[in-house]
Design a protein around this motif. Sequence first.
Motif, PDB file in Angstrom:
ATOM      1  N   ARG A  85       0.832  -1.206   0.000  1.00  0.00           N
ATOM      2  CA  ARG A  85       0.000   0.000   0.000  1.00  0.00           C
ATOM      3  C   ARG A  85       0.867   1.257   0.000  1.00  0.00           C
ATOM      4  O   ARG A  85       0.619   2.201  -0.770  1.00  0.00           O
ATOM      5  N   LYS A  86       1.899   1.250   0.832  1.00  0.00           N
ATOM      6  CA  LYS A  86       2.771   2.420   0.938  1.00  0.00           C
ATOM      7  C   LYS A  86       3.464   2.718  -0.388  1.00  0.00           C
ATOM      8  O   LYS A  86       3.568   3.877  -0.808  1.00  0.00           O
ATOM      9  N   ILE A  87       3.916   1.669  -1.080  1.00  0.00           N
ATOM     10  CA  ILE A  87       4.587   1.847  -2.373  1.00  0.00           C
ATOM     11  C   ILE A  87       3.600   2.345  -3.433  1.00  0.00           C
ATOM     12  O   ILE A  87       3.917   3.221  -4.242  1.00  0.00           O
ATOM     13  N   SER A  88       2.388   1.821  -3.416  1.00  0.00           N
ATOM     14  CA  SER A  88       1.394   2.188  -4.433  1.00  0.00           C
ATOM     15  C   SER A  88       0.991   3.662  -4.349  1.00  0.00           C
ATOM     16  O   SER A  88       0.472   4.233  -5.307  1.00  0.00           O
ATOM     17  N   GLU A  89       1.238   4.284  -3.205  1.00  0.00           N
ATOM     18  CA  GLU A  89       0.861   5.676  -3.005  1.00  0.00           C
ATOM     19  C   GLU A  89       1.893   6.667  -3.547  1.00  0.00           C
ATOM     20  O   GLU A  89       1.662   7.879  -3.536  1.00  0.00           O
TER      21      GLU A  89
END
Length: 373
Positions: free
Chosen positions: A253-257
Amino acid sequence: MKQLHIISFNYPYPPSYGGIIDVYYKIKALSDLGIKIHLHCFIDQIPGKIDVEIKEITENVFFYKKKKNPLLYFSGTPFAAAIRNSEVLLKNLERDKAPILFEGLQTAHIIQFLKDNNHKLYLRYHNNETEYYKGLSLSEKNLFKKIIYRIESLKYIRYQKKLLKKFEAVFCLSEKEYKEVETYSENAQLIHIFHGNQSVKQLNKKGNYFLFHGDLTTADNKRALNETIDLFKTLPQYQLVVASDRASEDIKRKISEVANISLTPIQTTEKLHHLLENAHGNILVSYQNSGTKVKLFNTLYNSRFVIINGNITDDPVLTGLCLYGADINEIRQKIITSAEKDYDAAENRKEILEKTHSDKAKAEEIVKIIFKN
């Protein structure tokens, strides 16, 4: 015929993470020199078959299931050592009075149960386990795990002091560990990491992105990645590829943001090498001071610029081949500087690495020490 028992903390195939990479390529290099290897592996589940890559470099392979008893956490012996204990292993060792090489202190608990002194004992010292578990405790956010790691760290203080003197030689991975073992037992030998790389890749001057790769289940790697993600948020002009087969939903999730950061699986050695060959720079950051990290060799042999902090290696020769940043601000500046540069260091790396860090030379040194008589 020269024979050697090797007791591994896990099954060494595929060679996909630090310690196991060292085990696998050490066995391969020793086998190439004609040493007959009796391989003993502590594992969670016995595999249905032995990989052909292991069959080709061993005489025998034996498996022993790690104990599952959670009460062993309350033992005075470190948990990782207490679960690697087997009467069947003791019987198998008695069949051949060959020397025994223990891969890591966690495999050496059985020494006290050996019936006689017919075996010469040697240790591959993968970590100062006291410092390793202390580092895990500091990096871990889960309170329960933090406490468990701290207790393990304290257990290893006594365990290391007691055991290190029992070996004919202790093969250390780094200068730091060599000096530590010398203070305990005066039987240290410096044998750097076995890494499996044969030659430095000849690459063109520019790559396409910066690369961060590693096992994202470890507290140290998770902390390093979080720092790196925050760093690249401030560098939207550069692409960061995060390569791992073990990323949590929170990390995904953190990377996708972040628009300039992507996640990709590794899956195979070939895929990792492809990622390395197309990277312009590699970000290697650690918060554990535990000698040279094996992934440093993969990047130096197979990629372009390598940006490190002080915990990736304590070898001045290897540090000289990298771009060093003492803190996150210096690492940020090295990223910017290297992005504008052409890569032209392959010949210099080739000359230094193939002279000082070849697996064959390290295996010859081990053979000379173990089979000196």
